[in-house]
Design an enzyme around this catalytic site. Sequence first.
Site, PDB file in Angstrom:
ATOM      1  N   CYS A   2     -14.988   9.558  -8.393  1.00 49.71           N
ATOM      2  CA  CYS A   2     -14.747  10.985  -8.581  1.00 49.71           C
ATOM      3  C   CYS A   2     -13.578  11.404  -7.698  1.00 49.71           C
ATOM      4  O   CYS A   2     -13.125  10.662  -6.842  1.00 49.71           O
ATOM      5  CB  CYS A   2     -15.990  11.788  -8.220  1.00 49.71           C
ATOM      6  SG  CYS A   2     -17.471  11.257  -9.114  1.00 49.71           S
ATOM      7  N   ARG A  27      -9.263  10.271 -11.773  1.00 43.27           N
ATOM      8  CA  ARG A  27     -10.398   9.639 -11.099  1.00 43.27           C
ATOM      9  C   ARG A  27     -11.730   9.920 -11.796  1.00 43.27           C
ATOM     10  O   ARG A  27     -12.754   9.336 -11.449  1.00 43.27           O
ATOM     11  CB  ARG A  27     -10.477  10.129  -9.647  1.00 43.27           C
ATOM     12  CG  ARG A  27      -9.243   9.837  -8.821  1.00 43.27           C
ATOM     13  CD  ARG A  27      -9.409  10.362  -7.408  1.00 43.27           C
ATOM     14  NE  ARG A  27     -10.436   9.615  -6.708  1.00 43.27           N
ATOM     15  CZ  ARG A  27     -10.216   8.504  -6.016  1.00 43.27           C
ATOM     16  NH1 ARG A  27      -9.008   8.001  -5.956  1.00 43.27           N
ATOM     17  NH2 ARG A  27     -11.195   7.891  -5.396  1.00 43.27           N
ATOM     18  N   TRP A  74     -16.690  11.392 -12.427  1.00 43.75           N
ATOM     19  CA  TRP A  74     -16.949  10.253 -13.290  1.00 43.75           C
ATOM     20  C   TRP A  74     -18.414   9.927 -13.102  1.00 43.75           C
ATOM     21  O   TRP A  74     -18.842   9.530 -12.030  1.00 43.75           O
ATOM     22  CB  TRP A  74     -16.059   9.071 -12.900  1.00 43.75           C
ATOM     23  CG  TRP A  74     -16.174   7.900 -13.828  1.00 43.75           C
ATOM     24  CD1 TRP A  74     -15.555   7.744 -15.030  1.00 43.75           C
ATOM     25  CD2 TRP A  74     -16.961   6.720 -13.630  1.00 43.75           C
ATOM     26  NE1 TRP A  74     -15.898   6.537 -15.598  1.00 43.75           N
ATOM     27  CE2 TRP A  74     -16.760   5.882 -14.756  1.00 43.75           C
ATOM     28  CE3 TRP A  74     -17.811   6.283 -12.615  1.00 43.75           C
ATOM     29  CZ2 TRP A  74     -17.385   4.649 -14.882  1.00 43.75           C
ATOM     30  CZ3 TRP A  74     -18.436   5.050 -12.747  1.00 43.75           C
ATOM     31  CH2 TRP A  74     -18.211   4.244 -13.873  1.00 43.75           C
ATOM     32  N   ASN A 100     -17.892  11.786  -3.593  1.00 43.31           N
ATOM     33  CA  ASN A 100     -17.355  10.648  -4.340  1.00 43.31           C
ATOM     34  C   ASN A 100     -18.033   9.397  -3.803  1.00 43.31           C
ATOM     35  O   ASN A 100     -17.972   9.132  -2.596  1.00 43.31           O
ATOM     36  CB  ASN A 100     -15.837  10.550  -4.160  1.00 43.31           C
ATOM     37  CG  ASN A 100     -15.281   9.270  -4.754  1.00 43.31           C
ATOM     38  OD1 ASN A 100     -15.791   8.748  -5.737  1.00 43.31           O
ATOM     39  ND2 ASN A 100     -14.223   8.748  -4.140  1.00 43.31           N
ATOM     40  N   GLY A 101     -18.689   8.625  -4.664  1.00 40.60           N
ATOM     41  CA  GLY A 101     -19.363   7.417  -4.208  1.00 40.60           C
ATOM     42  C   GLY A 101     -20.768   7.322  -4.760  1.00 40.60           C
ATOM     43  O   GLY A 101     -21.132   8.004  -5.725  1.00 40.60           O
ATOM     44  N   GLU A 480      -3.967  -9.790 -20.019  1.00 42.86           N
ATOM     45  CA  GLU A 480      -3.587  -8.422 -19.658  1.00 42.86           C
ATOM     46  C   GLU A 480      -3.252  -7.605 -20.900  1.00 42.86           C
ATOM     47  O   GLU A 480      -3.613  -6.433 -20.999  1.00 42.86           O
ATOM     48  CB  GLU A 480      -2.407  -8.435 -18.686  1.00 42.86           C
ATOM     49  CG  GLU A 480      -1.852  -7.061 -18.329  1.00 42.86           C
ATOM     50  CD  GLU A 480      -2.870  -6.113 -17.705  1.00 42.86           C
ATOM     51  OE1 GLU A 480      -2.583  -4.909 -17.629  1.00 42.86           O
ATOM     52  OE2 GLU A 480      -3.965  -6.570 -17.287  1.00 42.86           O
ATOM     53  N   LYS A 484      -5.180  -4.090 -21.981  1.00 40.73           N
ATOM     54  CA  LYS A 484      -4.502  -2.811 -22.209  1.00 40.73           C
ATOM     55  C   LYS A 484      -4.928  -2.198 -23.533  1.00 40.73           C
ATOM     56  O   LYS A 484      -5.179  -1.001 -23.635  1.00 40.73           O
ATOM     57  CB  LYS A 484      -2.979  -3.011 -22.211  1.00 40.73           C
ATOM     58  CG  LYS A 484      -2.298  -2.981 -20.901  1.00 40.73           C
ATOM     59  CD  LYS A 484      -2.521  -1.700 -20.122  1.00 40.73           C
ATOM     60  CE  LYS A 484      -2.676  -2.026 -18.664  1.00 40.73           C
ATOM     61  NZ  LYS A 484      -3.953  -2.458 -18.189  1.00 40.73           N
ATOM     62  N   GLU A 487      -8.548  -0.893 -23.362  1.00 41.88           N
ATOM     63  CA  GLU A 487      -8.716   0.266 -22.487  1.00 41.88           C
ATOM     64  C   GLU A 487      -8.393   1.576 -23.185  1.00 41.88           C
ATOM     65  O   GLU A 487      -9.120   2.560 -23.036  1.00 41.88           O
ATOM     66  CB  GLU A 487      -7.806   0.130 -21.255  1.00 41.88           C
ATOM     67  CG  GLU A 487      -8.288  -0.829 -20.200  1.00 41.88           C
ATOM     68  CD  GLU A 487      -7.344  -0.866 -19.011  1.00 41.88           C
ATOM     69  OE1 GLU A 487      -7.811  -0.745 -17.866  1.00 41.88           O
ATOM     70  OE2 GLU A 487      -6.123  -1.019 -19.230  1.00 41.88           O
ATOM     71  N   HIS A 503     -11.736 -24.881 -31.024  1.00 44.35           N
ATOM     72  CA  HIS A 503     -13.054 -25.074 -30.428  1.00 44.35           C
ATOM     73  C   HIS A 503     -13.967 -23.877 -30.680  1.00 44.35           C
ATOM     74  O   HIS A 503     -14.874 -23.619 -29.893  1.00 44.35           O
ATOM     75  CB  HIS A 503     -12.925 -25.361 -28.928  1.00 44.35           C
ATOM     76  CG  HIS A 503     -12.189 -26.631 -28.628  1.00 44.35           C
ATOM     77  ND1 HIS A 503     -12.733 -27.870 -28.869  1.00 44.35           N
ATOM     78  CD2 HIS A 503     -10.934 -26.838 -28.156  1.00 44.35           C
ATOM     79  CE1 HIS A 503     -11.851 -28.799 -28.528  1.00 44.35           C
ATOM     80  NE2 HIS A 503     -10.752 -28.206 -28.108  1.00 44.35           N
ATOM     81  N   LYS A 603      -9.513   5.810 -12.695  1.00 37.77           N
ATOM     82  CA  LYS A 603      -8.408   5.050 -12.118  1.00 37.77           C
ATOM     83  C   LYS A 603      -8.809   4.236 -10.898  1.00 37.77           C
ATOM     84  O   LYS A 603      -8.551   3.053 -10.814  1.00 37.77           O
ATOM     85  CB  LYS A 603      -7.281   6.015 -11.740  1.00 37.77           C
ATOM     86  CG  LYS A 603      -6.038   5.344 -11.162  1.00 37.77           C
ATOM     87  CD  LYS A 603      -5.300   4.565 -12.216  1.00 37.77           C
ATOM     88  CE  LYS A 603      -3.982   4.027 -11.713  1.00 37.77           C
ATOM     89  NZ  LYS A 603      -3.336   3.164 -12.702  1.00 37.77           N
TER      90      LYS A 603
END
Length: 608
Positions: A2, A27, A74, A100-101, A480, A484, A487, A503, A603
């Site tokens: 957050c 955030r 968040w 936050n946490g 990567e 992207k 996301e 395989h 983020k």
Amino acid sequence: MCGIVGYIGKKNATPILVEGLKKLEYRGYDSAGVAIINDEGINVVKTKGRLAVLEDMLNKEPVEGMVGIGHTRWATHGEPNDVNSHPHVSENGRIALVHNGIIENYIQIKEFLIGKGYEFKSDTDSEVVAHLIEYNYKGDLVAAVMATLNEVEGAYAFGVVSTDNPDRLVAARKDSPLIVGLGQGENFIASDIPAILKHTRDFLIIEDKEVVSIERDKVEIYNLLGEKQERGILHVDWDVSQAEKGGYEHFMMKEIAEEPAALKATINPRIKDNDIVLDKFNLSDETIKNCEKINIIACGTAYHAGVIGKYAIEKLARIPVEVEVASEFRYRDPIVNDRQITIVMSQSGETLDTLMAMREAKKKGSTTLAIVNVVGSSIAREADDVLYTWAGPEIAVASTKAYNTQVAALYLVAISFARRKGLLDDETYKKYLEELQEIPGHVETVLKDKEVIQKFASRHFNAKSVFYIGRGLDYALSMEGSLKLKEISYIHSEAYAGGELKHGTIALIEEGTLVICPLTQEQLLEKMISNIREVKARGAVVLAITLEKNASEVSKVADAVISIPNIDPFFAPTVAVTPLQLFAYYVSVMKGNDVDKPRNLAKSVTVE
């Protein structure tokens, strides 16, 4: 994950808090709220949804006061709704808190407080702390917060205000970022510098298990024993515009466009008189020569950069490298000792899993090197050595320029280690340095042709599933590229080593399946062309990314080819990733998604 912000001064706090929250919305954006103290008491306005909803409420019914705290959430404990939104207020309505946490022992504390007659309105762990501060309050808000911190377990950054102490803002932190901004007759708190950069360039970095008492003209920092702590001022020279969109539709596009400048900032200052000079880097030649293994620890995008680093360091410095997901590292009792070097990477420098993994490595005797972007961040402060990427603020949740610069930093480390071990002759060393310095220009060239990528994205933005395949460094790059796309477009995608197709993976390829193939490694070019033929034979549509000199050959088998400037394949990932980022961006835009704030993501991941 957050964002919190706080203000005390002589101005109306509300617009300052809302403005700060806009800079912190990356955030978390499940809900937002503010608590303002004025003659009427504590006025709390909060709501689920984006910050714009809160801003509209405050425009219709303004709340004024010169002390306040704000929060953008968040969600972890409790669904995103109005009640679970922050700030939370104590039972008596005289204390408000933003957090936050995660409080790990909140259930035990909640049961204790219920037994004392406290009633809870939300499902959050944070409301527990507001009530516990009230329970511990004996007339001194700072003392009440200290007493509370001695009873809570977990990660936190708090901002607390009380009508009984209307001229004071109290804050505290443990394992979650918190800074104090110093003004003239006003002071601030925030989770990140850009939130208050418009108002001040002087900051105090708050350490773990510290409590801060903030008044208009005074800031005092204490440890949990009540002892005052001295702290130097961090002066920030960022241009405020770096944290603004600057005319771009999205921060992500702006940050992709900034990659050449960010790469220059990472590379050029470290190459002086044809030699690599790494600032704040004290590893001795003896430590490097005697190193038995290097651990690279990171999460998400930084982890993928670490995989590139593994290839680079092993190829040049001939030191075994193990790349680990930070969240797994410390829970498997890793074999680490004082003959190892541990490299930890995080854009924010506050990623909690990475911070904890670094502490585990240090505890077992390993020398630690941090590669981070944010100056003064927790990881940077606690590592033995630090290499800043100097990428500038990155606001979009999906990381772009941070990846390029982390990879560039790892190349610098690999080349430096190899040179110090005597494994590179003068000619090869000089060649590598020249190639490094040409990378920003190559990325600029790619950006000039971004319309080609946009056109391809317009044809395939409705894909249901996308596969990325590559070999060697291109496989690391594919991971990567796949992340992207996932996301920000919400399209299922997976990355596979090209040789693994037979395989099992090839069973997933059917008519019209989109397959994206980086082909930058010349010694593997023919093998990758064979892999393309394999998926084409099953009906796949193939987008290839390759060096300009190989574009003609690759175009014979691929449906579309994006060429990048001819570059030593060893360095190609720093350039070839940009088309993958652009493809993900354009697909997301065409699907109508919120590019900068993809669903369920934030983020800076400051919870485990």
